[in-house]
Design a protein around this motif. Structure first.
Motif, short mmCIF file in Angstrom:
data_model
loop_
_atom_site.label_atom_id
_atom_site.label_comp_id
_atom_site.label_asym_id
_atom_site.label_seq_id
_atom_site.Cartn_x
_atom_site.Cartn_y
_atom_site.Cartn_z
N GLY A 191 0.79 -1.22 0.00
CA GLY A 191 0.00 0.00 0.00
C GLY A 191 0.82 1.27 0.00
O GLY A 191 0.29 2.35 0.25
N GLU A 192 2.14 1.18 -0.29
CA GLU A 192 2.97 2.38 -0.33
C GLU A 192 2.65 3.24 -1.54
O GLU A 192 2.93 4.44 -1.56
N ALA A 193 2.07 2.63 -2.58
CA ALA A 193 1.66 3.37 -3.77
C ALA A 193 0.57 2.56 -4.47
O ALA A 193 0.43 1.35 -4.26
N ASP A 194 -0.22 3.26 -5.29
CA ASP A 194 -1.26 2.60 -6.08
C ASP A 194 -0.78 2.30 -7.49
O ASP A 194 -1.17 1.30 -8.10
N ILE A 195 0.04 3.20 -8.03
CA ILE A 195 0.58 3.08 -9.39
C ILE A 195 2.07 3.37 -9.32
O ILE A 195 2.51 4.24 -8.57
N ALA A 196 2.86 2.64 -10.10
CA ALA A 196 4.30 2.87 -10.14
C ALA A 196 4.78 2.88 -11.58
O ALA A 196 4.29 2.12 -12.42
N LEU A 197 5.75 3.75 -11.85
CA LEU A 197 6.46 3.75 -13.13
C LEU A 197 7.89 3.31 -12.84
O LEU A 197 8.57 3.89 -12.00
N ARG A 198 8.33 2.27 -13.52
CA ARG A 198 9.66 1.70 -13.29
C ARG A 198 10.45 1.69 -14.59
O ARG A 198 9.88 1.58 -15.68
N LEU A 199 11.78 1.78 -14.46
CA LEU A 199 12.65 1.79 -15.63
C LEU A 199 13.32 0.43 -15.85
O LEU A 199 14.43 0.35 -16.37
N ALA A 200 12.64 -0.62 -15.44
CA ALA A 200 13.10 -1.99 -15.67
C ALA A 200 11.91 -2.91 -15.47
O ALA A 200 10.92 -2.53 -14.83
N ARG A 201 11.98 -4.10 -16.01
CA ARG A 201 10.90 -5.07 -15.82
C ARG A 201 10.70 -5.32 -14.34
O ARG A 201 11.65 -5.67 -13.63
N PRO A 202 9.49 -5.16 -13.82
CA PRO A 202 9.26 -5.32 -12.38
C PRO A 202 9.45 -6.76 -11.94
O PRO A 202 9.27 -7.70 -12.71
N THR A 203 9.82 -6.91 -10.68
CA THR A 203 9.96 -8.24 -10.08
C THR A 203 9.01 -8.44 -8.92
O THR A 203 8.93 -9.53 -8.37
N GLU A 204 8.30 -7.39 -8.51
CA GLU A 204 7.41 -7.46 -7.35
C GLU A 204 6.00 -7.82 -7.76
O GLU A 204 5.54 -7.46 -8.83
N GLY A 205 5.30 -8.55 -6.89
CA GLY A 205 3.86 -8.58 -7.02
C GLY A 205 3.20 -9.90 -7.31
O GLY A 205 2.12 -10.16 -6.82
N GLY A 206 3.79 -10.78 -8.16
CA GLY A 206 3.11 -12.01 -8.51
C GLY A 206 1.76 -11.72 -9.12
O GLY A 206 1.60 -10.89 -10.02
N GLN A 207 0.73 -12.38 -8.63
CA GLN A 207 -0.63 -12.20 -9.14
C GLN A 207 -1.28 -10.92 -8.63
O GLN A 207 -2.33 -10.53 -9.12
N GLY A 208 -0.66 -10.24 -7.67
CA GLY A 208 -1.29 -9.06 -7.07
C GLY A 208 -1.04 -7.76 -7.79
O GLY A 208 -1.64 -6.74 -7.46
N VAL A 209 -0.14 -7.78 -8.79
CA VAL A 209 0.22 -6.55 -9.50
C VAL A 209 0.15 -6.78 -11.01
O VAL A 209 0.61 -7.80 -11.51
N LEU A 210 -0.46 -5.84 -11.70
CA LEU A 210 -0.47 -5.85 -13.15
C LEU A 210 0.65 -4.94 -13.66
O LEU A 210 0.80 -3.82 -13.18
N ALA A 211 1.43 -5.44 -14.60
CA ALA A 211 2.54 -4.67 -15.14
C ALA A 211 2.45 -4.66 -16.66
O ALA A 211 2.12 -5.67 -17.28
N ARG A 212 2.77 -3.51 -17.24
CA ARG A 212 2.68 -3.37 -18.69
C ARG A 212 3.83 -2.51 -19.18
O ARG A 212 4.10 -1.44 -18.64
N LYS A 213 4.50 -2.98 -20.21
CA LYS A 213 5.58 -2.20 -20.80
C LYS A 213 4.98 -1.12 -21.69
O LYS A 213 4.18 -1.39 -22.58
N LEU A 214 5.40 0.14 -21.45
CA LEU A 214 4.89 1.25 -22.23
C LEU A 214 5.83 1.67 -23.35
O LEU A 214 5.42 2.39 -24.26
#
Length: 300
Positions: free
Chosen positions: A136-159
């Motif tokens: 719950g530290e953030a609702d949305i994140a922008l990252r400069l590398a493929r994410p490694t956190e979250g498993g099924q709990g986080v949706l990630a999309r390359k922009l």
């Protein structure tokens, strides 16, 4: 239990401390603590705990987070239907990214979001470290590398991808020294490229741990460095310089959203704004195909 206590759970999850939660709710810290203890007593389960990151939700508390969000949103809808003066507020979205992305990409485009969603409360969290969406530290994140956190709990999309180039201050002296990153950050592609270039031309005399500081140093004429093209090309004080020490780095741009929040209107509005902002930027390599939502940690 007192269902109103759920908003105290949400506040702690989003801020990470009693003091910050109290500030966001406009109450004192003692009230937040008392309401959380009352909730735990009524449920017979602990919902918050102290960790190295501050005050966080327990596993049980995290399972309560989504129902608490739904309850808050439904109560806002009921209040609107009843003609209550809610001001049409959409709620709060916490978006995190590194300072360079916040300051040079999102802030200049903020007027578009404010026009589209004037009642939205946006919290821009400029952090070099990766804040946890699951905690719950953030609702949305922008990252400069493929994410490694979250498993099924986080949706990630390359922009898309961020291309880098060498820059120095316009009109500066020739043979500028390189400005790079401290040794602990040499895992970054651009840091490794700067180190390689500095080794060939002469050691860098200044090193930093943040790209924003790097940008300021270069603008002031203290040396040259590698910056994202979308930052360097937009700064009139900078001019692109030749780079003759191998391939220039490129980094991936990823958008992350907590799965249980993705259908909320305020989340959709911010995600759409981020996508439009990045798509409109020059000097960015776009994906060769429309990116699909994918579960973080899995590879289709």
């Amino acid at each position: 239990m007192n269902w109103d206590d759920m908003r105290f759970l949400l506040a702690v999850a989003q801020t990470g401390s009693l003091k910050a939660a109290a500030r966001s709710l406009d109450v004192d810290k003692t009230t937040v603590s008392r309401r959380l203890r009352a909730m735990e007593a009524a449920l017979g389960r602990q919902v918050v705990e102290v960790s190295g990151q501050g005050l966080t939700l327990t596993d049980f508390g995290r399972r309560l987070y989504r129902p608490a969000e739904v309850m808050r949103d439904e109560m806002q809808a009921v209040a609107a239907l009843a003609g209550a003066d809610t001001g049409g507020a959409l709620g709060t979205v916490r978006l995190t990214a590194v300072p360079m992305v916040i300051n040079h990409i999102l802030v200049p485009a903020l007027s578009g979001l404010r026009a589209a969603a004037p009642t939205l409360r946006l919290e821009l969290i400029a952090e070099a470290r990766d804040l946890s969406l699951l905690r719950g530290e953030a609702d949305i994140a922008l990252r400069l590398a493929r994410p490694t956190e979250g498993g099924q709990g986080v949706l990630a999309r390359k922009l898309g991808d961020l291309d880098y180039a060498a820059y120095g201050a316009r009109g500066a002296v020739q043979d500028l020294p390189w400005i790079g990153y401290e040794p602990r950050m040499h895992y970054l592609p651009q840091a490794a490229a700067i180190t390689r270039a500095a080794g060939a031309e002469g050691a860098a005399h200044i090193s930093v741990n943040d790209a924003e500081t790097l940008f300021r140093l270069v603008c002031c004429g203290h040396g040259k460095t590698l910056l994202p093209r979308i930052v360097g090309d937009a700064e009139p004080r900078l001019v692109e310089l030749p780079f003759t020490h191998g391939a220039l780095p490129r980094r991936e741009f990823w958008l992350m959203v907590r799965r249980e929040l993705r259908e909320l209107e305020r989340i959709r509005l911010v995600v759409q704004w981020v996508e439009r902002t990045l798509a409109s930027l020059p000097s960015q390599a776009q994906p060769t195909r429309p990116p699909d939502h994918r579960d973080n940690g899995s590879h289709p």
